[in-house]
Motif scaffolding. Structure first.
Motif, short mmCIF file in Angstrom:
data_model
loop_
_atom_site.label_atom_id
_atom_site.label_comp_id
_atom_site.label_asym_id
_atom_site.label_seq_id
_atom_site.Cartn_x
_atom_site.Cartn_y
_atom_site.Cartn_z
N PRO A 35 0.81 -1.22 0.00
CA PRO A 35 0.00 0.00 0.00
C PRO A 35 0.84 1.27 0.00
CG PRO A 35 -0.14 -1.10 2.12
CD PRO A 35 0.55 -2.05 1.19
N ILE A 36 1.99 1.26 0.66
CA ILE A 36 2.79 2.49 0.72
C ILE A 36 3.34 2.84 -0.66
CG2 ILE A 36 4.86 3.54 1.69
CD1 ILE A 36 4.31 2.02 4.27
N VAL A 37 3.87 1.83 -1.34
CA VAL A 37 4.41 2.11 -2.68
C VAL A 37 3.28 2.48 -3.64
CG1 VAL A 37 5.64 1.12 -4.64
CG2 VAL A 37 6.47 0.73 -2.33
N LEU A 38 2.11 1.87 -3.44
CA LEU A 38 0.95 2.21 -4.27
C LEU A 38 0.59 3.69 -4.10
CD1 LEU A 38 -1.38 1.11 -6.07
CD2 LEU A 38 -2.71 0.85 -3.97
N LEU A 39 0.54 4.14 -2.83
CA LEU A 39 0.24 5.55 -2.57
C LEU A 39 1.30 6.45 -3.21
CD1 LEU A 39 -0.92 5.56 1.16
CD2 LEU A 39 -2.20 6.46 -0.76
N LEU A 40 2.56 6.05 -3.10
CA LEU A 40 3.63 6.87 -3.67
C LEU A 40 3.51 6.94 -5.19
CD1 LEU A 40 6.70 5.75 -1.53
CD2 LEU A 40 5.46 7.90 -1.40
N ALA A 41 3.15 5.80 -5.81
CA ALA A 41 3.00 5.80 -7.27
C ALA A 41 1.86 6.73 -7.69
CB ALA A 41 2.74 4.39 -7.76
N PHE A 42 0.74 6.64 -6.97
CA PHE A 42 -0.38 7.55 -7.26
C PHE A 42 0.08 9.00 -7.11
CE2 PHE A 42 -3.69 4.18 -6.19
CZ PHE A 42 -4.19 4.14 -7.49
N SER A 43 0.82 9.27 -6.03
CA SER A 43 1.20 10.65 -5.75
C SER A 43 2.05 11.20 -6.88
CB SER A 43 1.92 10.75 -4.41
OG SER A 43 3.24 10.30 -4.54
N LEU A 44 2.96 10.38 -7.41
CA LEU A 44 3.82 10.89 -8.48
C LEU A 44 3.03 11.10 -9.76
CD1 LEU A 44 7.11 8.95 -7.80
CD2 LEU A 44 6.59 11.34 -7.39
N TYR A 65 -4.74 17.29 -3.12
CA TYR A 65 -5.37 16.02 -2.76
C TYR A 65 -4.74 14.84 -3.51
CZ TYR A 65 -8.67 19.28 -0.80
OH TYR A 65 -9.22 20.29 -0.08
N GLY A 66 -4.04 15.13 -4.61
CA GLY A 66 -3.37 14.07 -5.33
C GLY A 66 -1.94 13.87 -4.83
N TRP A 67 -1.13 14.90 -5.01
CA TRP A 67 0.30 14.76 -4.67
C TRP A 67 0.53 14.78 -3.15
CZ3 TRP A 67 5.09 13.53 -4.47
CH2 TRP A 67 6.03 14.32 -3.81
N LEU A 116 -7.00 3.18 -2.95
CA LEU A 116 -7.75 3.07 -4.20
C LEU A 116 -8.93 4.04 -4.22
CD1 LEU A 116 -7.81 -0.77 -4.86
CD2 LEU A 116 -6.60 1.01 -6.14
N PHE A 117 -9.71 4.02 -3.12
CA PHE A 117 -10.91 4.86 -3.12
C PHE A 117 -10.56 6.34 -3.10
CE2 PHE A 117 -13.15 0.95 -2.30
CZ PHE A 117 -14.31 1.16 -3.03
N TRP A 118 -9.52 6.70 -2.36
CA TRP A 118 -9.11 8.11 -2.32
C TRP A 118 -8.79 8.58 -3.73
CZ3 TRP A 118 -8.79 12.14 1.07
CH2 TRP A 118 -8.00 13.22 0.68
N ASN A 119 -8.04 7.77 -4.48
CA ASN A 119 -7.63 8.22 -5.81
C ASN A 119 -8.78 8.16 -6.81
OD1 ASN A 119 -4.66 8.95 -5.77
ND2 ASN A 119 -4.75 7.09 -4.55
#
Lengths: 205, 470
Positions: free
Chosen positions: B23-32, B76-78, B110-113
């Motif tokens: 989940p942490i890497v997933l969040l980081l990937a979304f953020s980038l 809210y994204g980055w 997932l839901f946040w993004n």
């Protein structure tokens, strides 16, 4: 430095450390002065430019005038119009146009009583009127005028003065207004008086 | 304090990485991904600010849309994705146990993004609210709140179930921000979207929200990361650590009061801006304490050489953060505010704070965290160096350009004879510098994204190859 060492080292720093060497530490003292300076500035600025937290002060250089709530005097004519048309009061008998109903309720427009001595109309409104009365050459006697003073509708001096001033300048009437003081004076003189008759009123000068 | 031996645990891997990597890497990937979207939109909006005809044929990308979209993607994204990932990672590591509720975090991510993406579509198609920093359409906001709660569970559990009773500064900020965001976000939602307050009160609440989002949420994100990374890399304890607690509480208590600064000269009772000015002066000790505590970031030769790049980012971010605090106090003075308020200078201040301060400190923490999360060093040192250089140049250009535009605009606006067209002409060169800066920053962030993909992706490929060959 790993996580455990990081936590342990800082845990020690927050605990009370014995001041064995009586080492003088400048930093907390400097921070104390900085903090005091900020608080001093903040307090002074707040006192000077807050408008005393008054919600009606929009210019920070002004202060509330300090006279408390402003004593607003309502326009007596506007107050009188409102009282005249309030529920169950004047308009229901004398009609909104002040003409009354022939044979039952006397008119106010052009009435010699309304435009006559203030001392009489104030008494009529305060304590009511009973028995036959002559208005404009016609006799009215079937209805009773209720009291609007303390034994009836319990209107204030200001309200009674307002409604009288209103009828004395409406529908072509052109008489002087009645002041609140005048009503108060007569109310004090005629305390506990029952409804007036035409004869009693004619005795009042 | 002697520096710890960095060789003691070469991999520096804890159970947190094993349990929470996904989940942490997933969040980081979304953020980038959002960072690139936001950078592109920032460039478009930057060009539109001085050349209004740019992209004028595309109704989705008119200036009002690009600004709102950029703000949303950035905040809210980055910031949200990257901040939550890194803060949870730090809380997990300092908690000393494997990360719990990691699957909650993944679902929440997932839901946040999905919510942010739906919000972006909503803004682009014209159902944005008219509120600063809260443009996402009202019906999507509750989903964001629920997703945030789901993500934050892991961090809160790591804090509740920590192995040591004491807390370190990074944990104070980390836990506080997990709880502060739902508070300010839900209050703003109720008071501005669901049951809107009337008249001037709306502007007051909006100012409070926009400012609190920065002081009570983004700033703690940046500080949690910096307080964790700086002592670990330098191998020294935080100097003046006994003051850190004062720094923390002054930010939490006073930070939310500074919102009325944006209403100086506005139709609000005088005490609201006055209190905000006072609050921004009372925050000065906070900035001094943070500078003292984290001054180690300016060290040239840290104990952990690998962490040197993180320190470079964090030291830049720290300088920008403290400078931003000082500028806030100065521009709060009413006579200064009269000259620059409602000009581009506001935007410059905001960029200095959220890009120069928060984003740079987040980059620093990200450069420190990812090798531990991915289990290998960053794929390319030269891409990382390029990112650092482009970011520093970009931020300096952006802040100087926008602030210059603000000062020129402010002095023009105060002169009654200057026409609107003349102001636009005067501001043009400064804003052009701003759009060059946006392009520079975008280029830097593309380098970061490539580096990230190579680091994480190659690790995956190698693992797959090993699994096949065995």
């Amino acid at each position: 430095m790993n996580d455990g060492e990081l936590l342990e080292a800082h845990e020690k720093l927050l605990g009370r450390q014995p001041d064995d060497r009586a080492k003088y530490r400048l930093l907390p003292l400097v921070m104390l002065f900085v903090l005091s300076g900020c608080v001093l500035f903040a307090a002074t600025y707040l006192n000077r430019y807050s408008g005393h937290f008054d919600r009606s002060i929009f210019n920070e250089n002004l202060l509330p005038t300090g006279s408390g709530p402003v004593d607003l005097k309502p326009d007596p004519i506007a107050l009188g119009r409102r009282m005249f048309n309030s529920g169950g009061a004047c308009y229901s008998c004398h009609q909104p146009n002040g003409q009354g109903i022939p044979g039952a309720y006397p008119p106010l427009a052009g009435s010699e009583w309304v435009n006559g001595a203030g001392a009489r109309v104030v008494r009529i409104v305060l304590d009511g009127l009973q028995g036959p009365v002559h208005v404009g050459g016609k006799t009215f006697g079937a209805a009773v005028m209720p009291a609007f003073g303390s034994s009836g509708f319990n209107w204030s001096d200001e309200q009674i003065a307002g409604v009288l001033s209103y009828v004395r300048q409406e529908w072509g009437n052109k008489s002087k207004p009645i002041s609140t003081d005048e009503v108060a004076k007569i109310r004090a003189l005629t305390a506990d008086h029952k409804a007036w008759s035409e004869a009693d009123l004619l005795g009042v000068k | 304090m002697t520096s710890a031996n960095p060789q003691a645990n070469p991999n520096d891997e804890t159970p947190v990485e094993a349990t929470g990597r996904c989940p942490i890497v997933l969040l980081l990937a979304f953020s980038l991904a959002w960072l690139l979207v936001s950078g592109t939109l920032a460039f478009i909006a930057g060009v539109q600010a001085h050349t209004p005809a740019f992209m004028a044929g595309c109704p989705i990308l008119t200036y009002g849309h690009t600004r709102a979209l950029q703000d949303t993607a950035f905040t809210y994204g980055w910031i949200a994705n990257c901040g939550l990932a890194l803060v949870t990672w730090i809380l997990g590591r300092l908690g000393g146990h494997p990360l719990r509720a990691a699957n909650w975090m993944g679902v929440g991510a997932l839901f946040w993004n999905i919510a942010v993406a739906a919000g972006m579509v909503g803004i682009a198609t014209g159902s944005a609210t008219a509120l600063t920093s809260l443009q996402i359409p009202g019906h999507i906001q509750p989903l964001m709140l629920a997703a945030y709660a789901s993500i934050a569970v892991a961090g809160v559990l790591a804090w509740c179930g920590r192995s040591r009773p004491s807390l370190y500064a990074a944990q104070w900020y980390g836990v506080a921000l997990l709880f502060l965001f739902p508070w300010i976000f839900s209050v703003a939602q109720v008071m501005l979207v669901w049951a809107p307050v009337h008249g001037v009160l709306q502007a007051i609440v909006e100012g409070w929200y926009a400012q609190s989002l920065w002081t009570l949420w983004m700033a703690p994100i940046a500080l949690a990361g910096a307080y964790y990374v700086v002592p670990r890399v330098t191998g020294r304890v935080i100097p003046g650590y006994d003051l850190a607690l004062l720094g923390f509480w002054s930010l939490i208590f006073i930070g939310g009061w500074t919102g009325g600064r944006h209403l100086i000269g506005g139709p609000v009772p005088a005490w609201i801006p006055t209190i905000a000015i006072v609050a921004s002066v009372l925050l000065l000790p906070h900035y001094i304490i943070v500078l003292l505590n984290l001054g180690g970031a300016f060290t040239r030769n840290p104990a952990d050489r690998e962490g040197g790049r993180s320190l470079a980012f964090i030291s830049f971010g720290l300088a920008a953060y403290v400078l931003g605090g000082a500028v806030d106090s100065v521009t709060g003075i009413r006579s200064v505010a009269a000259a620059i308020q409602f000009t581009w200078f506001d935007e410059a201040q905001r960029q200095l704070a959220v890009y120069g301060g928060v984003t740079m400190m987040l980059f620093g923490t990200l450069y420190y965290a990812l090798p531990r999360l991915a289990g290998r060093a960053w794929a390319s040192a030269s891409l990382a160096r390029g990112h650092l250089i482009l970011s520093c140049i970009g931020i300096v250009l952006l802040v100087v350009g926008t602030a210059g535009a603000g000062i020129v605009q402010g002095s023009d606006l105060s002169t009654a004879g200057v026409s609107f067209a003349a102001i636009a002409t005067d501001v043009h060169p400064w804003l052009s510098v701003g759009s060059v800066a946006h392009a520079t920053l975008l280029l830097g962030n593309i380098l970061l994204a490539i580096n990230f993909a190579m680091t994480v992706g190659c690790g995956r490929l190698r693992a797959a190859a090993e699994a096949l060959s065995s």
